[in-house]
Design an enzyme around this catalytic site. Structure first.
Site, short mmCIF file in Angstrom:
data_model
loop_
_atom_site.label_atom_id
_atom_site.label_comp_id
_atom_site.label_asym_id
_atom_site.label_seq_id
_atom_site.Cartn_x
_atom_site.Cartn_y
_atom_site.Cartn_z
N ASP A 1 -5.38 5.45 5.09
CA ASP A 1 -4.18 4.78 5.62
C ASP A 1 -4.52 3.50 6.40
OD1 ASP A 1 -1.31 4.78 6.25
OD2 ASP A 1 -1.94 5.22 8.31
N GLU B 1 -3.43 3.60 18.18
CA GLU B 1 -1.97 3.73 18.26
C GLU B 1 -1.63 4.92 19.14
OE1 GLU B 1 0.10 2.84 14.29
OE2 GLU B 1 -1.67 3.97 13.73
N HIS C 1 -6.54 -2.10 6.41
CA HIS C 1 -6.42 -2.97 7.58
C HIS C 1 -7.77 -3.23 8.27
CE1 HIS C 1 -2.29 -2.23 6.79
NE2 HIS C 1 -2.14 -1.14 7.51
N HIS D 1 -0.19 -5.96 5.74
CA HIS D 1 0.56 -6.68 6.78
C HIS D 1 -0.34 -7.13 7.94
CE1 HIS D 1 0.82 -2.78 8.89
NE2 HIS D 1 1.20 -3.44 9.96
N LYS E 1 -0.51 -10.98 10.63
CA LYS E 1 -0.41 -11.04 12.09
C LYS E 1 -0.98 -12.36 12.59
CE LYS E 1 -0.64 -6.02 12.80
NZ LYS E 1 0.60 -5.63 13.47
N LYS F 1 -4.51 7.82 15.74
CA LYS F 1 -3.15 8.00 16.23
C LYS F 1 -3.21 8.86 17.49
CE LYS F 1 -0.85 7.11 12.00
NZ LYS F 1 -0.51 5.70 12.15
N LYS G 1 0.83 -1.19 0.00
CA LYS G 1 0.00 0.00 0.00
C LYS G 1 0.87 1.24 0.00
CE LYS G 1 -1.56 1.57 4.05
NZ LYS G 1 -0.72 2.07 5.12
C1 BG6 Z 1 0.56 1.12 8.39
C2 BG6 Z 1 0.10 2.55 8.42
O1 BG6 Z 1 0.02 0.45 7.27
O2 BG6 Z 1 0.15 0.47 9.58
C3 BG6 Z 1 0.65 3.26 9.63
O3 BG6 Z 1 0.55 3.22 7.24
C4 BG6 Z 1 0.32 2.50 10.90
O4 BG6 Z 1 0.14 4.59 9.73
C5 BG6 Z 1 0.70 1.03 10.76
O5 BG6 Z 1 1.03 3.08 11.97
C6 BG6 Z 1 0.19 0.22 11.94
O6 BG6 Z 1 0.72 -1.07 11.90
P1 BG6 Z 1 0.98 -1.91 13.24
O7 BG6 Z 1 1.45 -3.24 12.75
O8 BG6 Z 1 2.01 -1.16 14.02
O9 BG6 Z 1 -0.33 -1.96 13.93
#
Ligand code: BG6
Length: 444
Positions: free
Chosen positions: A196, A177, A201, A139, A143, A292, A109
Site C-alpha cells: 500500500d 499516519e 510512495h 499522488h 505533493k 498506521k 494504484k
Molecule cells: C494511499 C494509501 O495511497 O495513501 C493510504 O492507500 C494512505 O493507506 C494514503 O493513508 C496516505 O496519503 P496522504 O496523502 O494522506 O499521506
C-alpha cells in the site's frame, strides 16, 4: 479551465445529469475549503458536468457516451475503477470510436499486486494506448514539497556536491499516519503497508532523493534516473526489515478488529534498511518506515551528514552532525540543523540549532494555497506532462524488488510484531537503527 471544458461522469449506478451535479456539489461543499469556493465559480463548474450511465463490461451506455464526447479536444479518461476493469474499458473506448488518437487515460494504484500482475496490466493497456498516453498516478509525486525536493537538489549549488556517500551518513524516510485502516479493512488486509505504501510512495521518495541529476526536467529524463535507482537496490536481508501490526486500546480498535479477521498476518507498519548499489551511495544506508496508528502524522525525509573528520574544539563540547530535514506534511518546509557556539562566556561550547524554513511563513498566502496533489496531477494530465507519473517499467521494477520480500514473509510464515496505537511502532524498529549506532528522528 477553459470555458468549453466538460466533465462527463460515467458509472453503472442509476443517476442522471442533475443527480450527478447534486452529488458533486455536496462533495465540493464538504471537501473544498470555503474560501476557495466562490458560489459563482461553483455554479459555472457544475454547469460543465453531465452524466452517462454505462456498463463497463457490457454494451449499455457506450453509444450515449460517444454522443457526448468530442474527439477534437484534449481527452482525458480517468479510470476510477478496480484494475480488473481497465482492459474492458480501454477496449470499449476504441471499439465505440470514443477515444481519439491522442486520448489520455489515468489509472490509480493498486497497479497490480506483484510484478506479474503489473506486467499483465501494462500489456492490457498497451493493446489500446501508447505509453505516452498512460498516466499512472502516485499522488505523492503531486505533493508540493516532493517537487521542492528536486528544486532543492538541482536548483542550488549548496547541496549536490555533498549529496553522496562521502558526506552523507544515512538517510531516513518516514511516512507515519495516525489513522488506522478502519473502513478499508478488506482492501488493506490484502495489501499491507508494503504494497500500500512502500512499493509506490516510499519508493518514489527514495528515487527522487537518491537519483542522479536528470539532464532535463522532462518526463523520460526524470523517469530514466528513477528507474536506475530501483534497479540498483540490493535485496533486503531478513534482519534489516521489521513488520508491525497495531494493537487496540480502550479508545481505538486493533488492526485485527479493523481488518475483521482475527488471524490476519498483514502488516500495518514496516521499517527497513535499504542499500543502493551504485557509485554515489555505496555504504550509505537508507532507512524507510511507514505505519498506521502512529504517534503523529508526519512525512519527512532526513539527510544526516557525517560528522566533521576532526574536531578542533575540546572533547565533549556537544558537537554533532548536520541534518537536513524535508517536511512533506504537515507544516511543509525544511530545516537544516547546524552547529553554532553557545552564546555566553562559557567557552567554546557548541550547540545545534535549526535553520528553519516553513513554507507558509516564508512564502505566505501562496504556500498556504498550494494546490492539492490531485489538482496538480489532473492539470498535468490535461497539459500532457508525464514527469510526475510513473512509467510502466518503473512500476514493474518496483514490484520486482518488493516481491521477494513479501514472498520471504509468506514462506517463513512471518508474523508482524504487535505495537501500541499512537506509538513509534514495534521496539524492533528502533533497534534497526540502534544496532547501527543511529537513531530515528522523533515522530511528533
Ligand atoms: C494511499 C494509501 O495511497 O495513501 C493510504 O492507500 C494512505 O493507506 C494514503 O493513508 C496516505 O496519503 P496522504 O496523502 O494522506 O499521506
Amino acid at each position: 479551465m477553459p470555458d468549453d471544458a466538460r466533465i462527463i461522469g460515467a458509472a453503472r449506478g442509476e443517476m442522471d445529469a442533475e443527480g450527478y451535479r447534486v452529488f458533486v456539489e455536496n462533495a465540493v461543499r464538504e471537501f473544498v475549503p470555503k474560501k476557495k469556493c466562490d458560489p459563482k465559480d461553483l455554479k459555472g463548474f457544475l454547469a460543465r458536468l453531465s452524466f452517462v450511465q454505462l456498463d463497463a463490461t457490457g454494451t449499455q451506455g457506450w453509444s450515449d457516451l460517444k454522443a457526448v464526447v468530442r474527439q477534437d479536444v484534449v481527452q482525458a479518461f480517468y479510470f476510477s475503477v478496480g484494475p480488473s476493469l481497465f482492459g474492458a474499458i480501454a477496449e470499449r473506448l476504441h471499439t465505440h470510436g470514443i477515444a481519439g488518437p491522442e486520448a489520455r487515460i489515468v489509472v490509480e494504484k493498486p497497479f497490480g499486486h506483484d510484478q506479474a500482475s503489473a506486467q499483465a496490466l501494462n500489456d492490457t493497456l498497451a493493446q489500446h494506448f501508447a505509453e505516452h498516453q498512460i498516466y499512472r498516478i502516485d499522488h505523492y509525486l503531486g505533493k508540493e514539497t516532493v517537487q521542492n525536493l528536486m528544486a532543492l537538489r538541482f536548483g542550488n549549488m549548496l547541496f549536490e556536491p555533498l549529496w553522496n556517500a562521502q558526506y552523507v551518513d544515512h538517510i531516513q524516510i518516514t511516512v507515519a499516519e495516525t489513522v488506522g485502516v478502519e473502513g478499508r479493512g478488506s482492501y488493506y488486509d490484502r495489501s499491507g503497508a508494503m504494497r500500500d505504501m512502500v512499493q509506490n510512495h516510499l519508493m518514489q521518495l527514495l528515487c527522487l532523493t537518491a537519483m542522479e541529476p536528470p539532464s532535463k526536467f522532462e518526463p523520460n529524463a526524470v523517469r530514466d534516473e528513477k528507474l536506475k535507482i530501483i534497479r540498483a537496490l540490493d535485496p533486503v536481508a531478513t534482519d534489516d526489515i521489521v513488520r508491525g501490526q497495531y494493537r487496540g486500546s480502550n479508545t481505538v480498535a486493533s488492526y485485527l478488529e479493523d481488518a475483521e479477521t482475527d488471524a490476519s498476518t498483514t502488516e500495518s507498519f514496516v521499517a527497513m534498511k535499504v542499500h543502493i548499489s551504485n557509485w554515489r551511495w555505496n555504504g550509505t544506508p537508507f532507512y524507510l518506515r511507514t505505519g498506521k496508528r502512529m504517534r503523529g502524522r508526519m512525512s519527512e525525509i532526513v539527510v544526516r551528514f557525517k560528522e566533521p573528520p576532526h574536531s578542533i574544539f575540546e572533547e565533549d563540547t556537544g558537537q554533532s552532525a548536520n541534518e537536513l530535514s524535508i517536511r512533506l506534511q504537515p507544516n511543509e518546509g525544511m530545516d537544516l540543523k547546524v552547529t553554532i557556539k553557545e552564546p555566553g562566556l562559557g567557552g567554546m561550547r557548541l550547540i545545534d540549532v535549526p535553520l528553519d524554513m516553513t513554507f507558509a511563513d516564508a512564502l505566505g498566502e501562496e504556500a498556504a494555497d498550494a494546490p492539492d496533489a490531485y489538482e496538480r496531477l489532473i492539470m498535468d494530465v490535461i497539459r500532457g506532462n508525464q514527469t510526475l507519473f510513473m512509467r510502466g517499467d518503473e512500476v514493474e521494477a518496483a514490484w520486482a524488488w518488493t516481491d521477494p520480500i513479501i514472498a520471504g514473509w509468506e514462506d517463513r510464515g512471518d508474523r508482524p510484531k504487535p505495537y501500541d496505537p499512537f506509538s513509534t511502532g514495534p521496539e524492533e524498529a528502533l533497534m534497526l537503527l540502534h544496532k547501527d549506532g543511529r537513531r530515528w528522528r522523533e515522530i511528533r
